[in-house]
Design a protein around this motif. Structure first.
Motif, PDB file in Angstrom:
ATOM      1  N   MET A  11       0.931  -1.262   0.031  1.00 26.70           N
ATOM      2  CA  MET A  11      -0.096   0.017  -0.196  1.00 26.70           C
ATOM      3  C   MET A  11       0.866   1.232   0.059  1.00 26.70           C
ATOM      4  N   VAL A  12       0.676   2.073  -0.750  1.00 28.25           N
ATOM      5  CA  VAL A  12       1.257   3.461  -1.020  1.00 28.25           C
ATOM      6  C   VAL A  12       0.208   4.517  -0.565  1.00 28.25           C
ATOM      7  N   PHE A  13       0.749   5.352   0.500  1.00 30.90           N
ATOM      8  CA  PHE A  13      -0.095   6.434   0.835  1.00 30.90           C
ATOM      9  C   PHE A  13       1.115   7.617   1.172  1.00 30.90           C
ATOM     10  N   ARG A  14       0.789   8.572   0.561  1.00 28.81           N
ATOM     11  CA  ARG A  14       1.848   9.819   0.622  1.00 28.81           C
ATOM     12  C   ARG A  14       0.841  10.972   0.747  1.00 28.81           C
ATOM     13  N   PRO A  15       0.096  11.397   1.909  1.00 24.71           N
ATOM     14  CA  PRO A  15      -0.720  12.247   2.275  1.00 24.71           C
ATOM     15  C   PRO A  15      -0.149  13.822   2.356  1.00 24.71           C
ATOM     16  N   LEU A  16      -0.879  14.916   1.466  1.00 23.26           N
ATOM     17  CA  LEU A  16      -0.607  16.147   1.665  1.00 23.26           C
ATOM     18  C   LEU A  16      -0.845  16.699   2.890  1.00 23.26           C
ATOM     19  N   PRO A  17       0.218  17.162   3.471  1.00 24.17           N
ATOM     20  CA  PRO A  17       0.307  17.621   4.993  1.00 24.17           C
ATOM     21  C   PRO A  17      -0.861  18.584   5.205  1.00 24.17           C
ATOM     22  N   LEU A  18      -0.903  19.762   4.419  1.00 24.66           N
ATOM     23  CA  LEU A  18      -1.944  20.733   4.883  1.00 24.66           C
ATOM     24  C   LEU A  18      -3.390  20.335   4.456  1.00 24.66           C
ATOM     25  N   LEU A  19      -3.628  19.734   3.158  1.00 29.98           N
ATOM     26  CA  LEU A  19      -4.670  19.275   2.934  1.00 29.98           C
ATOM     27  C   LEU A  19      -5.385  18.108   4.029  1.00 29.98           C
ATOM     28  N   SER A  20      -4.515  17.228   4.448  1.00 33.51           N
ATOM     29  CA  SER A  20      -4.829  16.200   5.572  1.00 33.51           C
ATOM     30  C   SER A  20      -5.225  16.800   6.854  1.00 33.51           C
ATOM     31  N   PHE A  21      -4.430  17.888   7.366  1.00 34.45           N
ATOM     32  CA  PHE A  21      -4.954  18.755   8.375  1.00 34.45           C
ATOM     33  C   PHE A  21      -6.216  19.284   8.354  1.00 34.45           C
ATOM     34  N   LEU A  22      -6.383  20.115   7.098  1.00 39.58           N
ATOM     35  CA  LEU A  22      -7.600  20.853   6.957  1.00 39.58           C
ATOM     36  C   LEU A  22      -8.935  19.976   6.985  1.00 39.58           C
ATOM     37  N   THR A  23      -8.842  18.682   6.258  1.00 37.53           N
ATOM     38  CA  THR A  23      -9.656  17.668   6.196  1.00 37.53           C
ATOM     39  C   THR A  23     -10.101  17.008   7.588  1.00 37.53           C
ATOM     40  N   LEU A  24      -8.937  16.794   8.201  1.00 34.23           N
ATOM     41  CA  LEU A  24      -9.275  16.384   9.677  1.00 34.23           C
ATOM     42  C   LEU A  24      -9.963  17.319  10.542  1.00 34.23           C
ATOM     43  N   VAL A  25      -9.690  18.455  10.450  1.00 38.92           N
ATOM     44  CA  VAL A  25     -10.491  19.568  11.120  1.00 38.92           C
ATOM     45  C   VAL A  25     -11.948  19.466  10.643  1.00 38.92           C
ATOM     46  N   ALA A  26     -12.080  19.544   9.287  1.00 39.06           N
ATOM     47  CA  ALA A  26     -13.595  19.598   8.879  1.00 39.06           C
ATOM     48  C   ALA A  26     -14.087  18.366   9.332  1.00 39.06           C
ATOM     49  N   LEU A  27     -13.479  17.226   9.278  1.00 36.35           N
ATOM     50  CA  LEU A  27     -14.269  16.070   9.405  1.00 36.35           C
ATOM     51  C   LEU A  27     -14.366  16.033  11.028  1.00 36.35           C
ATOM     52  N   ALA A  28     -13.873  16.381  11.983  1.00 32.53           N
ATOM     53  CA  ALA A  28     -13.831  16.529  13.248  1.00 32.53           C
ATOM     54  C   ALA A  28     -15.391  17.433  13.623  1.00 32.53           C
ATOM     55  N   LEU A  29     -15.346  18.711  12.694  1.00 38.32           N
ATOM     56  CA  LEU A  29     -16.382  19.630  12.965  1.00 38.32           C
ATOM     57  C   LEU A  29     -17.747  18.985  12.605  1.00 38.32           C
ATOM     58  N   LEU A  30     -17.839  18.032  11.366  1.00 40.64           N
ATOM     59  CA  LEU A  30     -18.894  17.662  10.955  1.00 40.64           C
ATOM     60  C   LEU A  30     -19.406  16.518  11.760  1.00 40.64           C
ATOM     61  N   VAL A  31     -18.532  15.534  12.214  1.00 38.54           N
ATOM     62  CA  VAL A  31     -19.060  14.784  13.338  1.00 38.54           C
ATOM     63  C   VAL A  31     -19.327  15.044  14.607  1.00 38.54           C
ATOM     64  N   TRP A  32     -19.031  16.290  14.932  1.00 32.39           N
ATOM     65  CA  TRP A  32     -19.466  16.988  16.270  1.00 32.39           C
ATOM     66  C   TRP A  32     -20.983  17.494  15.936  1.00 32.39           C
ATOM     67  N   LEU A  33     -21.193  18.163  14.923  1.00 32.30           N
ATOM     68  CA  LEU A  33     -22.470  18.614  14.491  1.00 32.30           C
ATOM     69  C   LEU A  33     -23.430  17.519  14.488  1.00 32.30           C
ATOM     70  N   GLY A  34     -22.868  16.440  13.855  1.00 37.13           N
ATOM     71  CA  GLY A  34     -23.907  15.277  13.835  1.00 37.13           C
ATOM     72  C   GLY A  34     -24.256  14.629  15.265  1.00 37.13           C
ATOM     73  N   LEU A  35     -23.335  14.517  16.143  1.00 42.39           N
ATOM     74  CA  LEU A  35     -23.625  14.104  17.430  1.00 42.39           C
ATOM     75  C   LEU A  35     -24.305  15.050  18.124  1.00 42.39           C
ATOM     76  N   TRP A  36     -24.223  16.330  18.129  1.00 44.08           N
ATOM     77  CA  TRP A  36     -24.968  17.452  18.682  1.00 44.08           C
ATOM     78  C   TRP A  36     -26.226  17.452  18.313  1.00 44.08           C
ATOM     79  N   GLN A  37     -26.430  17.060  16.881  1.00 41.27           N
ATOM     80  CA  GLN A  37     -28.032  17.030  16.518  1.00 41.27           C
ATOM     81  C   GLN A  37     -28.590  15.632  17.151  1.00 41.27           C
ATOM     82  N   LEU A  38     -27.861  14.717  17.531  1.00 41.23           N
ATOM     83  CA  LEU A  38     -28.565  13.530  17.967  1.00 41.23           C
ATOM     84  C   LEU A  38     -28.786  13.891  19.320  1.00 41.23           C
TER      85      LEU A  38
END
Length: 228
Positions: free
Chosen positions: A1-28
């Motif tokens: 398996m080859v995985f070479r993530p782009l650092p800045l894009l990965s960081f921004l994606t992780l932040v956005a994912l955390a926010l979206l999941v938090w919003l979903g849990l908050w609505q629950l």
């Protein structure tokens, strides 16, 4: 398996994912809170009307509880724009009744009590029968300004309403209304099912974002699976 993530894009994606999941849990969590509030309201509405003393001086104040109508002053009232049980637009009439001394300090010295209705054509109806203890409504985004000098109101403002009635203060937490059977607006406007829909939407956004992130790395040759 080859995985070479782009650092800045990965960081921004992780932040956005955390926010979206938090919003979903908050609505629950909001879904569970709303379901509990509706259950408590319906349980309180099913019991026989009680006196104001019994409603406000117990261990717990239950919104939705039916209250026996107290004696009201007939010469002092204010008008609150709204609709009656038949969905006719007009002015809901309110007087005030003193809160018993045994009630909590946060309740306030007096409660607004709905006493009648004046349609826009001028026809007037006086109300009788039990009342419902409700949370004071929050101001809506499009509610007009109040006119305390004339005793007409478009949103709940305890200070202005007390002045219009010639009182030092009224409760900013609750009032007694003569609404027909059914859930009050703060419970009916966004039912638990809608909160569930909002949660699924946020979780869907999170899954989509993750899919876009993976697809981007695949197309750039930064993510792939190779055989040895």
């Amino acid at each position: 398996m080859v995985f070479r993530p782009l650092p800045l894009l990965s960081f921004l994606t992780l932040v956005a994912l955390a926010l979206l999941v938090w919003l979903g849990l908050w609505q629950l969590s909001r879904m569970d809170e709303k379901a509990d509030a509706i259950a408590a309201f319906e349980a309180a509405s099913d019991v026989a009307p009680v006196s104001i003393e019994d409603a406000l001086c117990g261990d717990t104040v239950l919104y939705g509880q039916r209250i026996a109508r107290p004696d009201l002053p007939v010469d002092v009232e204010l008008r609150f724009f709204g609709r009656d049980g038949a969905d006719v637009a007009g002015w809901r009439l309110f007087s005030a009744v003193a809160v018993p001394d045994c009630a909590g300090a946060d309740t306030g010295p007096a409660l607004l009590v709905e006493s009648g209705f004046v349609a826009l054509d001028g026809s007037r109806t006086m109300l009788d029968g039990p009342l419902t203890l409700e949370a004071a409504p929050a101001r809506g985004m499009f509610d007009a300004d109040n006119d305390p000098a004339s005793g007409t109101f478009h949103h709940y403002d305890a200070t202005e309403m007390a002045a219009a009635l010639g009182l030092p203060a009224v409760s900013d937490l609750m009032w007694l209304t003569a609404r027909p059977s059914g859930l009050p607006p703060h419970l009916a406007q966004t039912p638990p099912s809608r909160h569930l829909g909002y949660a699924l939407t946020w979780f869907g956004f999170a899954i989509t974002l993750l899919g876009v992130y993976i697809a981007f790395h695949v197309t750039r040759g930064r993510l792939g699976f190779t055989r040895r």
